[in-house]
Write a protein that holds these residues in place. Structure first.
Motif, PDB file in Angstrom:
ATOM      1  N   ASP A  31       0.211   8.729  -0.076  1.00  0.00           N
ATOM      2  CA  ASP A  31      -0.217   9.519   1.083  1.00  0.00           C
ATOM      3  C   ASP A  31      -1.364   8.822   1.815  1.00  0.00           C
ATOM      4  O   ASP A  31      -1.382   8.761   3.050  1.00  0.00           O
ATOM      5  N   ARG A  32      -2.319   8.291   1.057  1.00  0.00           N
ATOM      6  CA  ARG A  32      -3.468   7.601   1.668  1.00  0.00           C
ATOM      7  C   ARG A  32      -3.019   6.315   2.369  1.00  0.00           C
ATOM      8  O   ARG A  32      -3.555   5.942   3.415  1.00  0.00           O
ATOM      9  N   LEU A  33      -2.045   5.621   1.778  1.00  0.00           N
ATOM     10  CA  LEU A  33      -1.515   4.417   2.421  1.00  0.00           C
ATOM     11  C   LEU A  33      -0.892   4.767   3.774  1.00  0.00           C
ATOM     12  O   LEU A  33      -1.108   4.070   4.773  1.00  0.00           O
ATOM     13  N   ASP A  34      -0.120   5.857   3.807  1.00  0.00           N
ATOM     14  CA  ASP A  34       0.488   6.295   5.061  1.00  0.00           C
ATOM     15  C   ASP A  34      -0.567   6.657   6.095  1.00  0.00           C
ATOM     16  O   ASP A  34      -0.454   6.310   7.275  1.00  0.00           O
ATOM     17  N   LYS A  35      -1.604   7.356   5.634  1.00  0.00           N
ATOM     18  CA  LYS A  35      -2.686   7.770   6.534  1.00  0.00           C
ATOM     19  C   LYS A  35      -3.417   6.551   7.107  1.00  0.00           C
ATOM     20  O   LYS A  35      -3.686   6.474   8.308  1.00  0.00           O
ATOM     21  N   ALA A  36      -3.726   5.582   6.235  1.00  0.00           N
ATOM     22  CA  ALA A  36      -4.404   4.370   6.693  1.00  0.00           C
ATOM     23  C   ALA A  36      -3.520   3.578   7.650  1.00  0.00           C
ATOM     24  O   ALA A  36      -3.994   3.065   8.672  1.00  0.00           O
ATOM     25  N   LYS A  58       5.379  -2.601   0.994  1.00  0.00           N
ATOM     26  CA  LYS A  58       5.103  -3.474  -0.150  1.00  0.00           C
ATOM     27  C   LYS A  58       4.017  -2.884  -1.048  1.00  0.00           C
ATOM     28  O   LYS A  58       4.099  -2.989  -2.277  1.00  0.00           O
ATOM     29  N   ALA A  59       3.022  -2.266  -0.443  1.00  0.00           N
ATOM     30  CA  ALA A  59       1.957  -1.645  -1.240  1.00  0.00           C
ATOM     31  C   ALA A  59       2.512  -0.481  -2.054  1.00  0.00           C
ATOM     32  O   ALA A  59       2.162  -0.308  -3.227  1.00  0.00           O
ATOM     33  N   ARG A  65       5.671  -0.134  -9.160  1.00  0.00           N
ATOM     34  CA  ARG A  65       5.797  -1.076 -10.275  1.00  0.00           C
ATOM     35  C   ARG A  65       4.682  -0.870 -11.297  1.00  0.00           C
ATOM     36  O   ARG A  65       4.906  -0.961 -12.504  1.00  0.00           O
ATOM     37  N   LEU A  66       3.478  -0.596 -10.821  1.00  0.00           N
ATOM     38  CA  LEU A  66       2.359  -0.359 -11.733  1.00  0.00           C
ATOM     39  C   LEU A  66       2.546   0.941 -12.503  1.00  0.00           C
ATOM     40  O   LEU A  66       2.199   1.027 -13.674  1.00  0.00           O
TER      41      LEU A  66
END
Length: 105
Positions: A31-36, A58-59, A65-66
Motif C-alpha cells: 500500500d505504501r509503495l502504491d502511495k509513494a 519490481k519492488a 519473494r522475501l
C-alpha cells in the motif's frame, strides 16, 4: 572460512528477520509503495509513469519473494512446483530433417 562465507553467516539472521517482517506487513508495504508511486507520478506530471509503474511492480515482487522464501529453490532460483519438483519448462526435442529426397512439384 572466506570473507563471503563470513558475510553469509552474519547476514543469515537479518534475512530471517526481514522475511518475517515482509510476511507480517507485506500488505501495508505494498500500500505504501502504491502511495509513494502516486505521489512521485503526480510530482513528475506523469512524465515517468511507465518507469514508476515498472519499479513499483519490481519492488512488490521483491517483497513477495522475501515473504515467501521457501517457494524458491536455492540452487537454481526457480519457483518450486507443487509436489516438490521445480517449475521449469521441458526441453524442446531437437528437430530432425525429413528422410528421403526433397518433394518435387
Amino acid at each position: 572460512m572466506g570473507l563471503l562465507d563470513n558475510m553469509k553467516a552474519k547476514l543469515g539472521p537479518a534475512k530471517d528477520k526481514v522475511s518475517d517482517l515482509a510476511q507480517r506487513h507485506g500488505g501495508s508495504i505494498e500500500d505504501r509503495l502504491d502511495k509513494a508511486a502516486k505521489v512521485v507520478d503526480e510530482k513528475t506530471k506523469g512524465k515517468y509513469s511507465e518507469k514508476i509503474h515498472a519499479g513499483t511492480g519490481k519492488a512488490k515482487e521483491a517483497v513477495e519473494r522475501l515473504a515467501h522464501p521457501a517457494e524458491r529453490t536455492p540452487d537454481t532460483g526457480t519457483s518450486a512446483a507443487p509436489g516438490g519438483g521445480t517449475a521449469q519448462t521441458p526441453p524442446t526435442p531437437p528437430q530432425t530433417p525429413p528422410e528421403g529426397p526433397p518433394p518435387t512439384s
